[in-house]
Each structure stands twice: as C-alpha cells, then as structure tokens.
Design a protein around this motif. Structure first.
Motif, PDB file in Angstrom:
ATOM      1  N   CYS A 144       2.920  13.962 -14.063  1.00  0.00           N
ATOM      2  CA  CYS A 144       1.863  14.408 -14.966  1.00  0.00           C
ATOM      3  C   CYS A 144       1.702  15.922 -14.881  1.00  0.00           C
ATOM      4  O   CYS A 144       1.568  16.596 -15.919  1.00  0.00           O
ATOM      5  N   ASN A 145       1.735  16.461 -13.671  1.00  0.00           N
ATOM      6  CA  ASN A 145       1.620  17.908 -13.510  1.00  0.00           C
ATOM      7  C   ASN A 145       2.794  18.627 -14.158  1.00  0.00           C
ATOM      8  O   ASN A 145       2.629  19.695 -14.747  1.00  0.00           O
ATOM      9  N   LYS A 146       3.984  18.052 -14.061  1.00  0.00           N
ATOM     10  CA  LYS A 146       5.153  18.641 -14.712  1.00  0.00           C
ATOM     11  C   LYS A 146       4.964  18.651 -16.227  1.00  0.00           C
ATOM     12  O   LYS A 146       5.221  19.660 -16.888  1.00  0.00           O
ATOM     13  N   MET A 147       4.514  17.525 -16.758  1.00  0.00           N
ATOM     14  CA  MET A 147       4.291  17.431 -18.202  1.00  0.00           C
ATOM     15  C   MET A 147       3.223  18.426 -18.644  1.00  0.00           C
ATOM     16  O   MET A 147       3.357  19.083 -19.682  1.00  0.00           O
ATOM     17  N   LEU A 148       2.164  18.557 -17.844  1.00  0.00           N
ATOM     18  CA  LEU A 148       1.110  19.520 -18.141  1.00  0.00           C
ATOM     19  C   LEU A 148       1.661  20.944 -18.094  1.00  0.00           C
ATOM     20  O   LEU A 148       1.353  21.771 -18.952  1.00  0.00           O
ATOM     21  N   GLY A 149       2.499  21.205 -17.101  1.00  0.00           N
ATOM     22  CA  GLY A 149       3.112  22.516 -16.982  1.00  0.00           C
ATOM     23  C   GLY A 149       4.001  22.843 -18.168  1.00  0.00           C
ATOM     24  O   GLY A 149       3.996  23.975 -18.669  1.00  0.00           O
ATOM     25  N   LEU A 150       4.745  21.862 -18.645  1.00  0.00           N
ATOM     26  CA  LEU A 150       5.600  22.087 -19.817  1.00  0.00           C
ATOM     27  C   LEU A 150       4.764  22.315 -21.076  1.00  0.00           C
ATOM     28  O   LEU A 150       5.104  23.157 -21.916  1.00  0.00           O
ATOM     29  N   TRP A 151       3.650  21.594 -21.182  1.00  0.00           N
ATOM     30  CA  TRP A 151       2.742  21.799 -22.313  1.00  0.00           C
ATOM     31  C   TRP A 151       2.172  23.219 -22.279  1.00  0.00           C
ATOM     32  O   TRP A 151       2.183  23.931 -23.280  1.00  0.00           O
ATOM     33  N   ALA A 152       1.691  23.623 -21.100  1.00  0.00           N
ATOM     34  CA  ALA A 152       1.115  24.964 -20.955  1.00  0.00           C
ATOM     35  C   ALA A 152       2.181  26.037 -21.176  1.00  0.00           C
ATOM     36  O   ALA A 152       1.910  27.069 -21.792  1.00  0.00           O
ATOM     37  N   ALA A 153       3.388  25.783 -20.697  1.00  0.00           N
ATOM     38  CA  ALA A 153       4.480  26.737 -20.899  1.00  0.00           C
ATOM     39  C   ALA A 153       4.730  26.957 -22.385  1.00  0.00           C
ATOM     40  O   ALA A 153       4.961  28.090 -22.824  1.00  0.00           O
ATOM     41  N   GLY A 154       4.650  25.883 -23.162  1.00  0.00           N
ATOM     42  CA  GLY A 154       4.800  26.014 -24.608  1.00  0.00           C
ATOM     43  C   GLY A 154       3.726  26.897 -25.211  1.00  0.00           C
ATOM     44  O   GLY A 154       4.007  27.721 -26.089  1.00  0.00           O
ATOM     45  N   LEU A 155       2.497  26.739 -24.734  1.00  0.00           N
ATOM     46  CA  LEU A 155       1.407  27.582 -25.228  1.00  0.00           C
ATOM     47  C   LEU A 155       1.596  29.041 -24.830  1.00  0.00           C
ATOM     48  O   LEU A 155       1.141  29.950 -25.534  1.00  0.00           O
ATOM     49  N   LEU A 156       2.277  29.248 -23.713  1.00  0.00           N
ATOM     50  CA  LEU A 156       2.530  30.606 -23.238  1.00  0.00           C
ATOM     51  C   LEU A 156       3.792  31.212 -23.856  1.00  0.00           C
ATOM     52  O   LEU A 156       4.122  32.360 -23.573  1.00  0.00           O
ATOM     53  N   GLY A 157       4.485  30.428 -24.673  1.00  0.00           N
ATOM     54  CA  GLY A 157       5.695  30.922 -25.319  1.00  0.00           C
ATOM     55  C   GLY A 157       6.936  30.837 -24.447  1.00  0.00           C
ATOM     56  O   GLY A 157       7.953  31.453 -24.755  1.00  0.00           O
ATOM     57  N   LYS A 158       6.873  30.076 -23.373  1.00  0.00           N
ATOM     58  CA  LYS A 158       8.027  29.933 -22.481  1.00  0.00           C
ATOM     59  C   LYS A 158       8.899  28.782 -22.963  1.00  0.00           C
ATOM     60  O   LYS A 158       8.393  27.767 -23.426  1.00  0.00           O
ATOM     61  N   THR A 159      10.202  28.942 -22.843  1.00  0.00           N
ATOM     62  CA  THR A 159      11.141  27.894 -23.230  1.00  0.00           C
ATOM     63  C   THR A 159      12.242  27.785 -22.174  1.00  0.00           C
ATOM     64  O   THR A 159      12.398  28.675 -21.332  1.00  0.00           O
ATOM     65  N   GLY A 160      12.985  26.708 -22.243  1.00  0.00           N
ATOM     66  CA  GLY A 160      14.150  26.525 -21.375  1.00  0.00           C
ATOM     67  C   GLY A 160      13.837  26.624 -19.904  1.00  0.00           C
ATOM     68  O   GLY A 160      12.900  26.010 -19.394  1.00  0.00           O
ATOM     69  N   PHE A 199       0.829  -1.199   0.000  1.00  0.00           N
ATOM     70  CA  PHE A 199       0.000   0.000   0.000  1.00  0.00           C
ATOM     71  C   PHE A 199       0.865   1.252   0.000  1.00  0.00           C
ATOM     72  O   PHE A 199       0.634   2.186  -0.781  1.00  0.00           O
ATOM     73  N   ALA A 200       1.887   1.286   0.851  1.00  0.00           N
ATOM     74  CA  ALA A 200       2.788   2.442   0.909  1.00  0.00           C
ATOM     75  C   ALA A 200       3.504   2.636  -0.427  1.00  0.00           C
ATOM     76  O   ALA A 200       3.621   3.764  -0.920  1.00  0.00           O
ATOM     77  N   HIS A 201       3.943   1.558  -1.025  1.00  0.00           N
ATOM     78  CA  HIS A 201       4.616   1.639  -2.320  1.00  0.00           C
ATOM     79  C   HIS A 201       3.669   2.148  -3.404  1.00  0.00           C
ATOM     80  O   HIS A 201       4.029   3.020  -4.198  1.00  0.00           O
ATOM     81  N   ASP A 202       2.468   1.622  -3.428  1.00  0.00           N
ATOM     82  CA  ASP A 202       1.483   2.043  -4.433  1.00  0.00           C
ATOM     83  C   ASP A 202       1.142   3.525  -4.275  1.00  0.00           C
ATOM     84  O   ASP A 202       1.018   4.247  -5.278  1.00  0.00           O
ATOM     85  N   GLU A 203       0.994   3.989  -3.044  1.00  0.00           N
ATOM     86  CA  GLU A 203       0.705   5.406  -2.796  1.00  0.00           C
ATOM     87  C   GLU A 203       1.862   6.294  -3.243  1.00  0.00           C
ATOM     88  O   GLU A 203       1.655   7.347  -3.830  1.00  0.00           O
ATOM     89  N   GLU A 204       3.077   5.855  -2.985  1.00  0.00           N
ATOM     90  CA  GLU A 204       4.253   6.612  -3.414  1.00  0.00           C
ATOM     91  C   GLU A 204       4.319   6.696  -4.933  1.00  0.00           C
ATOM     92  O   GLU A 204       4.601   7.755  -5.496  1.00  0.00           O
ATOM     93  N   MET A 205       4.057   5.592  -5.593  1.00  0.00           N
ATOM     94  CA  MET A 205       4.087   5.569  -7.056  1.00  0.00           C
ATOM     95  C   MET A 205       2.991   6.464  -7.638  1.00  0.00           C
ATOM     96  O   MET A 205       3.214   7.183  -8.614  1.00  0.00           O
ATOM     97  N   GLN A 206       1.814   6.454  -7.026  1.00  0.00           N
ATOM     98  CA  GLN A 206       0.711   7.308  -7.480  1.00  0.00           C
ATOM     99  C   GLN A 206       1.080   8.781  -7.313  1.00  0.00           C
ATOM    100  O   GLN A 206       0.841   9.597  -8.197  1.00  0.00           O
ATOM    101  N   PHE A 207       1.679   9.127  -6.175  1.00  0.00           N
ATOM    102  CA  PHE A 207       2.107  10.502  -5.925  1.00  0.00           C
ATOM    103  C   PHE A 207       3.130  10.941  -6.972  1.00  0.00           C
ATOM    104  O   PHE A 207       3.036  12.045  -7.537  1.00  0.00           O
ATOM    105  N   LYS A 208       4.104  10.088  -7.242  1.00  0.00           N
ATOM    106  CA  LYS A 208       5.133  10.418  -8.233  1.00  0.00           C
ATOM    107  C   LYS A 208       4.526  10.571  -9.624  1.00  0.00           C
ATOM    108  O   LYS A 208       4.916  11.460 -10.380  1.00  0.00           O
ATOM    109  N   ALA A 209       3.586   9.703  -9.964  1.00  0.00           N
ATOM    110  CA  ALA A 209       2.941   9.784 -11.282  1.00  0.00           C
ATOM    111  C   ALA A 209       2.138  11.079 -11.413  1.00  0.00           C
ATOM    112  O   ALA A 209       2.174  11.728 -12.464  1.00  0.00           O
ATOM    113  N   GLN A 210       1.430  11.465 -10.358  1.00  0.00           N
ATOM    114  CA  GLN A 210       0.662  12.710 -10.396  1.00  0.00           C
ATOM    115  C   GLN A 210       1.597  13.914 -10.549  1.00  0.00           C
ATOM    116  O   GLN A 210       1.319  14.828 -11.332  1.00  0.00           O
ATOM    117  N   ALA A 211       2.701  13.906  -9.804  1.00  0.00           N
ATOM    118  CA  ALA A 211       3.660  15.009  -9.904  1.00  0.00           C
ATOM    119  C   ALA A 211       4.276  15.057 -11.297  1.00  0.00           C
ATOM    120  O   ALA A 211       4.429  16.135 -11.890  1.00  0.00           O
TER     121      ALA A 211
END
Length: 105
Positions: free
Chosen positions: A29-45, A15-27
């Motif tokens: 995913c949020n990073k990937m979403l942030g990079l996608w949105a940054a591209g739409l905003l014209g941000k790079t690097g 259970f602890a391992h599964d929760e840790e993996m879920q937390f990491k996957a959500q983080a």
C-alpha cells in the motif's frame, strides 16, 4: 504431542502468517501511495520507483501511518492535502491486500 500442543502450534503459525501478510499489504500500500504521489510530483520511471521506496522506508520511523503521512504530505506541499493522502491510502489498502492474497508483487 498432545492435541492441545498441536492446536497451540497451529494458532501460533496462523498468527505469524497473518502478521506477515499484514506487513506485506502495508508495504504494498505504501508503494502504491508512493507511486501515486510520485505522479503528482511529475516523477516517472526509475525516479517514481525510487520515491516509492522512500515512502516505504518512511514507514519504519514509528508505528502507524503518521510517518508516511508526514512524508508524503510534506513532499506534495499543496498538490494534495493530508486528508487527500489519508483518503488515497484508505482506497489503496484493499487493493494492496488483494494483490498480496493473489500473490502479486
């Protein structure tokens, strides 16, 4: 230790391992979403990376995805609707989970 105790400890560890993996996957995913949105905003690097970190931090405001949705949708203002942000996140989540399972950072 009895077999019951061993099984209980194994379930708790899983259970602890599964929760840790879920937390990491959500983080991730949020990073990937942030990079996608940054591209739409014209941000790079470094600016794009900094924005992605802001998106990750936004997820700690409340339980669930709504805090991230508000941040990204508010920042995109007309470049993408909340539904598009939601759809993009849904599309990125399986990729983020696969990255975590394959031990990619």
């Amino acid at each position: 230790m009895s077999t019951f105790d061993d099984r209980e400890n194994a379930f708790e560890a899983k259970f602890a391992h599964d929760e840790e993996m879920q937390f990491k996957a959500q983080a991730r995913c949020n990073k990937m979403l942030g990079l996608w949105a940054a591209g739409l905003l014209g941000k790079t690097g470094a600016d794009a990376d900094a924005y992605a970190l802001e998106v990750i931090k936004a997820d700690f405001e409340e339980a669930g995805f709504e805090d991230v949705l508000r941040k990204v949708s508010g920042d995109l203002k007309g470049r993408a609707s909340p539904d598009e942000v939601r759809d993009k996140r849904a599309a990125l989540l399986p990729e983020a989970k696969a990255d975590i399972l394959n031990d990619k950072a």
